[in-house]
Design a protein around this motif. Structure first.
Motif, PDB file in Angstrom:
ATOM      1  N   VAL A 779       0.848  -1.184   0.000  1.00 60.56           N
ATOM      2  CA  VAL A 779       0.000   0.000   0.000  1.00 60.56           C
ATOM      3  C   VAL A 779       0.889   1.241   0.000  1.00 60.56           C
ATOM      4  O   VAL A 779       2.058   1.201   0.403  1.00 60.56           O
ATOM      5  CB  VAL A 779      -0.931   0.046   1.227  1.00 60.56           C
ATOM      6  CG1 VAL A 779      -1.829  -1.179   1.285  1.00 60.56           C
ATOM      7  CG2 VAL A 779      -0.139   0.181   2.532  1.00 60.56           C
ATOM      8  N   THR A 780       0.323   2.355  -0.459  1.00 65.13           N
ATOM      9  CA  THR A 780       1.023   3.631  -0.394  1.00 65.13           C
ATOM     10  C   THR A 780       0.848   4.185   1.023  1.00 65.13           C
ATOM     11  O   THR A 780      -0.283   4.335   1.499  1.00 65.13           O
ATOM     12  CB  THR A 780       0.445   4.611  -1.413  1.00 65.13           C
ATOM     13  OG1 THR A 780       0.630   4.071  -2.728  1.00 65.13           O
ATOM     14  CG2 THR A 780       1.151   5.957  -1.315  1.00 65.13           C
ATOM     15  N   ALA A 781       1.955   4.457   1.684  1.00 65.97           N
ATOM     16  CA  ALA A 781       1.888   4.846   3.092  1.00 65.97           C
ATOM     17  C   ALA A 781       2.628   6.149   3.341  1.00 65.97           C
ATOM     18  O   ALA A 781       3.712   6.375   2.797  1.00 65.97           O
ATOM     19  CB  ALA A 781       2.465   3.748   3.982  1.00 65.97           C
ATOM     20  N   VAL A 782       2.015   6.995   4.163  1.00 66.52           N
ATOM     21  CA  VAL A 782       2.666   8.198   4.683  1.00 66.52           C
ATOM     22  C   VAL A 782       2.748   8.035   6.200  1.00 66.52           C
ATOM     23  O   VAL A 782       1.720   7.997   6.893  1.00 66.52           O
ATOM     24  CB  VAL A 782       1.889   9.472   4.319  1.00 66.52           C
ATOM     25  CG1 VAL A 782       2.546  10.686   4.974  1.00 66.52           C
ATOM     26  CG2 VAL A 782       1.824   9.647   2.820  1.00 66.52           C
ATOM     27  N   LEU A 783       3.961   7.905   6.699  1.00 67.66           N
ATOM     28  CA  LEU A 783       4.176   7.663   8.136  1.00 67.66           C
ATOM     29  C   LEU A 783       5.140   8.739   8.633  1.00 67.66           C
ATOM     30  O   LEU A 783       6.361   8.603   8.499  1.00 67.66           O
ATOM     31  CB  LEU A 783       4.761   6.260   8.364  1.00 67.66           C
ATOM     32  CG  LEU A 783       4.046   5.092   7.649  1.00 67.66           C
ATOM     33  CD1 LEU A 783       4.819   3.802   7.832  1.00 67.66           C
ATOM     34  CD2 LEU A 783       2.633   4.945   8.194  1.00 67.66           C
ATOM     35  N   GLU A 784       4.599   9.826   9.206  1.00 63.53           N
ATOM     36  CA  GLU A 784       5.436  10.965   9.534  1.00 63.53           C
ATOM     37  C   GLU A 784       5.081  11.574  10.895  1.00 63.53           C
ATOM     38  O   GLU A 784       3.945  11.481  11.352  1.00 63.53           O
ATOM     39  CB  GLU A 784       5.276  12.063   8.470  1.00 63.53           C
ATOM     40  CG  GLU A 784       5.734  11.671   7.079  1.00 63.53           C
ATOM     41  CD  GLU A 784       7.238  11.443   6.985  1.00 63.53           C
ATOM     42  OE1 GLU A 784       7.979  12.102   7.759  1.00 63.53           O
ATOM     43  OE2 GLU A 784       7.678  10.612   6.155  1.00 63.53           O
ATOM     44  N   GLN A 785       6.106  12.213  11.498  1.00 58.61           N
ATOM     45  CA  GLN A 785       5.913  13.017  12.704  1.00 58.61           C
ATOM     46  C   GLN A 785       5.793  14.475  12.290  1.00 58.61           C
ATOM     47  O   GLN A 785       6.598  14.962  11.498  1.00 58.61           O
ATOM     48  CB  GLN A 785       7.081  12.835  13.664  1.00 58.61           C
ATOM     49  CG  GLN A 785       6.959  13.626  14.959  1.00 58.61           C
ATOM     50  CD  GLN A 785       8.079  13.306  15.943  1.00 58.61           C
ATOM     51  OE1 GLN A 785       8.893  12.426  15.695  1.00 58.61           O
ATOM     52  NE2 GLN A 785       8.110  14.028  17.036  1.00 58.61           N
ATOM     53  N   VAL A 786       4.774  15.180  12.825  1.00 59.86           N
ATOM     54  CA  VAL A 786       4.512  16.544  12.359  1.00 59.86           C
ATOM     55  C   VAL A 786       4.773  17.600  13.429  1.00 59.86           C
ATOM     56  O   VAL A 786       4.360  18.752  13.279  1.00 59.86           O
ATOM     57  CB  VAL A 786       3.071  16.664  11.819  1.00 59.86           C
ATOM     58  CG1 VAL A 786       2.870  15.770  10.612  1.00 59.86           C
ATOM     59  CG2 VAL A 786       2.051  16.367  12.915  1.00 59.86           C
ATOM     60  N   GLY A 787       5.410  17.240  14.535  1.00 58.47           N
ATOM     61  CA  GLY A 787       5.757  18.225  15.553  1.00 58.47           C
ATOM     62  C   GLY A 787       4.673  18.438  16.591  1.00 58.47           C
ATOM     63  O   GLY A 787       3.938  17.513  16.944  1.00 58.47           O
ATOM     64  N   ASP A 788       4.538  19.677  17.101  1.00 59.91           N
ATOM     65  CA  ASP A 788       3.575  20.015  18.147  1.00 59.91           C
ATOM     66  C   ASP A 788       2.325  20.618  17.526  1.00 59.91           C
ATOM     67  O   ASP A 788       2.408  21.463  16.620  1.00 59.91           O
ATOM     68  CB  ASP A 788       4.180  21.018  19.128  1.00 59.91           C
ATOM     69  CG  ASP A 788       5.355  20.445  19.895  1.00 59.91           C
ATOM     70  OD1 ASP A 788       5.471  19.200  19.939  1.00 59.91           O
ATOM     71  OD2 ASP A 788       6.149  21.240  20.430  1.00 59.91           O
ATOM     72  N   LEU A 789       1.165  20.188  18.024  1.00 67.07           N
ATOM     73  CA  LEU A 789      -0.112  20.744  17.572  1.00 67.07           C
ATOM     74  C   LEU A 789      -0.960  21.113  18.787  1.00 67.07           C
ATOM     75  O   LEU A 789      -0.785  20.543  19.881  1.00 67.07           O
ATOM     76  CB  LEU A 789      -0.870  19.740  16.703  1.00 67.07           C
ATOM     77  CG  LEU A 789      -0.255  19.411  15.332  1.00 67.07           C
ATOM     78  CD1 LEU A 789      -1.110  18.362  14.615  1.00 67.07           C
ATOM     79  CD2 LEU A 789      -0.126  20.658  14.469  1.00 67.07           C
ATOM     80  N   ALA A 790      -1.909  22.026  18.577  1.00 59.33           N
ATOM     81  CA  ALA A 790      -2.735  22.493  19.692  1.00 59.33           C
ATOM     82  C   ALA A 790      -3.825  21.505  20.059  1.00 59.33           C
ATOM     83  O   ALA A 790      -4.252  21.430  21.210  1.00 59.33           O
ATOM     84  CB  ALA A 790      -3.353  23.846  19.342  1.00 59.33           C
ATOM     85  N   ALA A 791      -4.332  20.740  19.063  1.00 55.50           N
ATOM     86  CA  ALA A 791      -5.455  19.841  19.344  1.00 55.50           C
ATOM     87  C   ALA A 791      -5.364  18.619  18.450  1.00 55.50           C
ATOM     88  O   ALA A 791      -4.849  18.669  17.324  1.00 55.50           O
ATOM     89  CB  ALA A 791      -6.785  20.563  19.119  1.00 55.50           C
TER      90      ALA A 791
END
Length: 885
Positions: A779-791
């Motif tokens: 399968v096509t996969a996107v597995l990433e960390q995106v940092g800090d988010l508010a919610a």
């Protein structure tokens, strides 16, 4: 013969023979080891064991009782009732076996037209203790009962004790033979339901100790004063005299059966299980009504839990009879009408009782709907697992946490073609009962410690002089340290002091104990607490601050005048708040408990809805207006019947004697029975500041107030706060509210704009994230960390946007972020990936395990979380491994 008439004849018979007629005590037991008055003897225990001298040599009463140990037998046997009435005649060191036996026989067998109960002697049997030759001789030689209808039984059947060291003795029981249609011949020794016990005569003649079992103990010797404790079951005699099959068909209970039959559209007497359910309803409705009459309200613990259980079992029984809607509005009035002749106090209190019952019924009907939803989920899980049995812990959770009855669980499961692991459920129930019994045993053991006060109480009552004085001279009658009477106490000791007189108020009626000290030649004692361990005796818990004190020493009690003034202000304020509540809300707003100390009061009252700010202010205004009117506070000591006739309010669960203290504030506007200490005029209260109003149950509310100087301090604090706010906002106090509203509106608009900016910023990251796609496990996969988010919602939107950008080919997106310093992973799959076996819920659960937490969800979008932000990389690797496997 009507039940009320049987009761009247019994009381009259013994009153004519020199017995004091004693009113029934409350169903709420004064014994700390008991939730309820479970037997006719409970109110008389202090007299029977010698802790408190009996105020009369002989007495007669009709005592209200509640027992729930055999609740599962209610409706199935002819004689088990939760609420029952026990007729008793008592001798405290006066008459003994001969009079007790001959009077019982005379009342039972005398003709109805002569005032007796009209039993045929040939229908009566008697049992005596196996060694009690005296009792058998009286029955045989003086009463004239044939020897073949007197049976000797052992300790298990015909010997009475409390299970604690103290009085004990043999008993003699009288049985009615219902005839061969109800069982085999052979007398009460057969244990058959054919023979119904109607009267038990207990002869307390021995002191026992070292109790190893009911049949194994040491007899210290004969009691110096022998007592008689007898009890005749009113309901049992009534069903025999009325010629019906069981207690449920008597005149005080049967009308509710008839109403339940009418509501269900099912004839009583047609189907056994339906009959049992109708009898359960009739018993429980009456029992619940009488408990609420004595001030018990539904709750999740103690007495309130027992009441709640009775009400819910009634709802359940009606439901099993096919009635799904509310029925208490029709059942309770029927029970009221059946009981009002015997208990006329039901009539003025019935509005409150009906409101409590209706609220509990409505709540439980909602609970049943919720329980069915939970059970449906459990059934679906059971089927999905290929099993045929609902887990026992699930059934117990439904029963114990959600109040969903086990028989409804069984019924619903059976309709779904499943069974319930009843063995596991029963084991969990037994564990719960064992814990409850252990708790009850600890309370019962605590009661035994009261014996240390017996000798002190025998010297007379402690004289309380605190209504008029703050200081008085007295002498030390006794000292108790570590639960044991001692001759003296020394510096640093914590002990109890018994005095002949005192001005220190013992905690009672919601009023906290006085603060102060006890002083004498060479010693000073700091008073830590003041209590009444037994009726008529005041005990001062003290710490020796200087010197030492011995029994017989002179003593002076000194009340802290500042604390006493604050306590009187708070107690009088409690009366004003109670009267104000009744004026504003109506007579159903009845006090259900209170506590007051210097500067503070709280009052619980029967009410099911929160008070609006306007209503709360009105109650406060009414109370303070009475303060400003400078009303005289009048206390009078008078017979209880006169006080009640004058409209004095009695608090539920409180025990009152024949003579009571009545407190008026403004005449009948606030008129209560009260032993507490009050101001002389309402103006002395100073100020009442209502600071809180909250729920303490589905049918009870709590109002809290600061009183006197403490109320002023709170207002001063709030004034300083308003002044500071006005200065910071640069507006006068009158404009603070509108200014804060303007600021809140501006802040909300700013937050909305910020959220939009953040959403747009996140949207700009979608192309870059989609470009990180790689193939994992087909399968096509996107597995990433995106940092800090508010919610986490921001992360969810980002995940689904990236997934949608990847197109129709099988795709999985798992993005991780730190949200409020906690790791969150959200997984999304498209339809093609799900068809290939990729499930978002399973993948999120794998990620959450790596994060040290939990997760799951739907197949298309799911979320996981944990506690370890540093493990986010491992969580995304776990998703990749799940796709590759």
């Amino acid at each position: 013969m009507k039940t009320a008439e049987i009761r009247r004849r019994y009381l009259q018979f013994f009153a004519d023979r020199g017995h004091t007629v004693v009113p029934s005590a409350s169903l709420v037991s004064p014994d700390p080891s008991l939730l309820f008055t479970v037997a006719g003897m409970v109110p008389f225990i202090p007299y029977l064991n010698g802790t408190v001298p009996a105020p009369y040599p002989r007495a007669v009463d009709s005592q209200k009782c509640i027992r729930t140990l055999d609740i599962e037998e209610v409706g199935r046997t002819p004689r088990h009732g939760t609420f029952f009435q026990m007729l008793g005649n008592w001798s405290f060191g006066d008459y003994f076996k001969r009079d007790a036996i001959t009077w019982a026989w005379e009342l039972l067998t005398s003709r109805e037209e002569d005032g007796g109960l009209g039993f045929d002697p040939k229908d009566l049997w008697v049992t005596v203790f196996l060694d009690d030759d005296e009792a058998e001789s009286i029955w045989r030689d003086e009463v004239g009962l044939p020897a073949d209808r007197i049976q000797r039984l052992g300790y298990a059947d015909n010997y009475w004790m409390t299970g604690q060291p103290g009085p004990a003795g043999p008993d003699s029981e009288i049985f009615f033979d219902r005839g061969p249609a109800y069982g085999a011949d052979g007398g009460p020794a057969t244990g058959d339901d054919r023979y119904v016990e109607i009267w038990n005569l207990v002869f307390m003649q021995y002191a026992i100790t070292n109790i190893r079992s009911k049949e194994d103990f040491d007899v210290v010797g004969e009691l110096p004063n022998k007592n008689v404790d007898t009890g005749m079951g009113l309901e049992r005699v009534a069903f025999i005299k009325q010629g019906v099959e069981n207690i449920y068909e008597t005149d005080q209970i049967r009308p509710v059966i008839d109403k339940a039959s009418e509501l269900a559209g099912k004839a009583y007497g047609a189907v056994h299980e339906d009959d049992v359910r109708m009898r359960v309803v009739s018993d429980h409705v009456r029992s619940a009504m009488m408990l609420m009459l004595d001030g018990v309200t539904p709750s999740n613990e103690g007495r309130g839990y027992v009441l709640r259980r009775l009400l819910r079992r009634s709802v359940r029984a009606m439901r099993l009879l096919g009635v799904d809607g509310p029925t208490f509005g029709e059942l309770f009035p029927v029970s009221r009408d059946a009981m009002a002749d015997a208990y006329p106090e039901l009539l003025p209190e019935f509005g409150r009782i009906q409101r409590l019952a209706n609220a509990e019924e409505e709540s439980f009907l909602r609970t049943l709907v919720g329980g069915e939803n939970l059970l449906d989920t459990a059934i679906a899980r059971t089927r999905a697992a290929g099993a045929s049995e609902v887990a026992g812990d699930t059934a117990f959770l439904l029963h114990d946490t959600y109040g969903f009855p086990i028989d409804l669980t069984l019924e619903v499961a059976e309709e779904a073609g499943l069974t319930v692991d009843r063995g596991a459920f029963d084991r969990l129930m037994q564990e719960q009962r064992s814990r409850a019994k252990a708790d009850a045993k600890s309370r019962k053991t605590a009661l035994a410690d009261l014996s240390v006060y017996s000798d002190f109480r025998a010297k007379g009552e402690t004289t309380f002089l605190g209504y008029t004085d703050l200081v008085t001279d007295s002498r030390v009658l006794g000292l108790i340290r570590g639960g044991v009477a001692v001759d003296r106490i020394a510096l640093g000791d914590i002990a109890e002091v018994i005095l002949a007189e005192t001005t220190l108020y013992a905690e009672a009626g919601g009023q906290d104990a006085d603060q102060g000290e006890i002083v004498g030649p060479g010693y000073r004692l700091e008073v830590l607490d003041v209590q009444r361990p037994v009726a008529g005796l005041i005990s001062h818990k003290v710490q020796v601050a200087h010197g030492e004190v011995a029994v017989g020493d002179p003593a002076e009690t000194v009340v802290d005048p500042v604390y006493r003034r604050g306590a009187t202000q708070a107690h009088s304020a409690t009366h004003l708040i109670h009267a104000a509540l009744r004026q504003v809300l109506g007579p159903d707003a009845h006090q259900a408990g209170s506590y007051n100390k210097a500067g503070y009061m709280r009052l619980d009252f029967s009410w099911s809805a929160p008070l609006s700010p306007e209503t709360r202010s009105e109650v406060e205004d009414v109370a303070n207006s009475r303060v400003n009117e400078d009303l005289e506070v009048v206390t009078r000591v008078l017979p209880i019947d006169e006080a009640r006739a004058a409209g004095a309010m009695a608090l539920f669960g409180e025990k009152y004697g024949d003579v009571v203290r009545m407190v008026d504030i403004g005449g009948p506007w606030s008129r209560e029975l009260c032993g507490g200490i009050h101001v002389a005029h309402s103006s002395e209260i100073g100020l009442i500041n209502v600071v809180g109003e909250s729920s303490v149950g589905a049918t009870s509310r709590r109002i809290e107030s600061l009183v006197g100087p403490e109320a002023f301090k709170q207002f001063a604090t709030e004034r300083a706060l308003v002044t500071e706010l006005g200065a910071n906002l640069r507006v006068p106090p009158a404009q603070i509210v509108s200014r804060v509203q303007d600021l809140a509106a501006s802040l909300k608009a700013a937050e909305k704009r910020i959220a939009e900016f953040e959403r747009q910023a996140l949207a700009t990251r979608v192309p870059a994230l989609a470009a990180q796609a790689r193939t994992v496990g087909g399968v096509t996969a996107v597995l990433e960390q995106v940092g800090d988010l508010a919610a986490s919602d921001d992360l969810r939107n980002l995940v689904t946007d990236v997934r949608d950008r990847l197109g129709a080919a099988p795709a999985v997106v798992a993005l991780a972020a730190a949200v409020n310093a906690r790791p969150v992973v959200i997984v999304a799959t498209n339809a093609a990936a799900r068809d290939g076996g990729a499930k978002a819920g399973a993948l999120a659960k794998r990620a959450a395990t790596a994060l040290g937490g939990g997760g799951g969800g739907r197949d298309d979008v799911a979320q996981g979380g944990g506690t370890d932000v540093a493990a986010i990389g491992d969580a995304l690797d776990a998703v990749a491994q799940g796709l590759a496997s």
